[in-house]
Design a protein around this motif. Structure first.
Motif, PDB file in Angstrom:
ATOM      1  N   ALA A   1      -5.939 -61.780  82.108  1.00 14.31           N
ATOM      2  CA  ALA A   1      -4.886 -61.260  82.989  1.00 14.31           C
ATOM      3  C   ALA A   1      -4.716 -59.757  82.817  1.00 14.31           C
ATOM      4  N   THR A   2      -4.833 -59.269  81.583  1.00 16.71           N
ATOM      5  CA  THR A   2      -4.707 -57.830  81.337  1.00 16.71           C
ATOM      6  C   THR A   2      -5.853 -57.071  81.985  1.00 16.71           C
ATOM      7  N   ARG A   3      -7.064 -57.616  81.884  1.00 17.16           N
ATOM      8  CA  ARG A   3      -8.225 -56.969  82.508  1.00 17.16           C
ATOM      9  C   ARG A   3      -8.056 -56.897  84.023  1.00 17.16           C
ATOM     10  N   CYS A   4      -7.561 -57.958  84.624  1.00 17.94           N
ATOM     11  CA  CYS A   4      -7.325 -57.952  86.075  1.00 17.94           C
ATOM     12  C   CYS A   4      -6.277 -56.915  86.454  1.00 17.94           C
ATOM     13  N   ALA A   5      -5.232 -56.786  85.633  1.00 15.09           N
ATOM     14  CA  ALA A   5      -4.190 -55.801  85.913  1.00 15.09           C
ATOM     15  C   ALA A   5      -4.735 -54.383  85.823  1.00 15.09           C
ATOM     16  N   LEU A   6      -5.583 -54.117  84.837  1.00 10.55           N
ATOM     17  CA  LEU A   6      -6.159 -52.782  84.686  1.00 10.55           C
ATOM     18  C   LEU A   6      -7.132 -52.469  85.824  1.00 10.55           C
ATOM     19  N   VAL A   7      -7.868 -53.462  86.265  1.00  3.80           N
ATOM     20  CA  VAL A   7      -8.769 -53.258  87.405  1.00  3.80           C
ATOM     21  C   VAL A   7      -7.967 -52.895  88.654  1.00  3.80           C
ATOM     22  N   GLU A   8      -6.830 -53.554  88.828  1.00  6.40           N
ATOM     23  CA  GLU A   8      -5.963 -53.256  89.978  1.00  6.40           C
ATOM     24  C   GLU A   8      -5.489 -51.809  89.924  1.00  6.40           C
TER      25      GLU A   8
END
Length: 260
Positions: free
Chosen positions: A11-18
């Motif tokens: 979830a953190t990786r997805c947030a950073l990609v966003e």
């Protein structure tokens, strides 16, 4: 436990990609921050501005441009992190709903947003502190950076709250901009005669302003100011988490399911 960490890391990786896709925010960080701080240093008068720092009782006499640099850096850091977190929370609304409906733990999604906020805050604050140092080396660089970071975290959490509750992008952007301007400008004794008003200590980044000013121009550490800012962040972060929980919980309602 390992599964919990995997969910959180994903979830953190997805947030950073966003956030990485928000190129406008990257431009603001790279160009606006140093340009704004440099412009303040060159354009604002250099005459000393004597005032008493409420958090420590010290009488300080920084130059007007140096004092306004601190206010400008706080304002820029708050707006940038607030904008970034609002844009990410607003844009990922449908994706978060779908993940929640698929059974992804909402707690991990919410904590991932706060983790992304912390990482972004560290980068933005380090850059802002370096930009200030290039013109005016602070008395306590670590305290200044800590104050900027606490302000960034508070407005980042506010951005998550607005991203979860508001329905139009312009509403959130305008709210963050106006709140930050009123919040910080009222505390600058160079431009506001009400900087010592009894109302000022109740502003969202009062503690951060006190700590940042001490970090730039004093040798004492206003622990009370940092404590006040921590309380503000905890309160806003709790509201952000509740707002996010409400949005994803509503996604599980029969109406939301029927809309799919």
């Amino acid at each position: 436990m390992r599964r919990q960490l995997t969910w959180f890391a994903t979830a953190t990786r997805c947030a950073l990609v966003e956030h990485a896709r928000n190129r406008f925010a990257m431009v603001l960080v790279a160009l606006f921050l140093p340009a704004w701080i440099s412009l303040i240093h060159l354009a604002i008068p250099r005459e000393p501005v004597p005032f008493r720092l409420a958090a420590t009782g010290e009488l300080l006499t920084p130059r007007g441009n140096e004092l306004t640099q601190i206010s400008g850096a706080l304002n820029a850091v708050c707006m940038i992190t607030g904008f970034m977190m609002f844009a990410a929370a607003f844009a990922s609304g449908r994706f978060d709903r779908r993940l929640a409906m698929a059974g992804y733990p909402r707690t991990h999604l919410a904590l991932a947003k706060l983790a992304a906020l912390a990482l972004i805050g560290v980068g933005v604050v380090a850059y802002a502190t370096a930009a200030i140092w290039a013109w005016t080396p602070p008395q306590q660089p670590l305290l200044l950076a800590t104050a900027l970071f606490s302000a960034a975290m508070t407005y980042g959490a506010l951005g998550v709250t607005f991203g979860s509750l508001l329905h139009k992008e312009v509403e959130g952007m305008f709210a963050i901009m106006m709140i930050s301007v009123v919040d910080i400008v009222l505390q600058n004794p160079l431009v506001s005669s009400g900087a010592d008003s009894p109302f000022v200590p109740y502003l969202p980044v009062y503690g951060a302003v006190q700590a940042a000013t001490a970090g730039a121009f004093a040798t004492s550490t206003p622990l009370r100011g940092l404590g006040i800012q921590l309380i503000w962040f905890a309160a806003v972060a709790a509201i952000a988490l509740l707002s996010f929980h409400r949005r994803t919980r509503n996604a599980l309602s029969p109406t939301a399911i029927a809309e799919r």
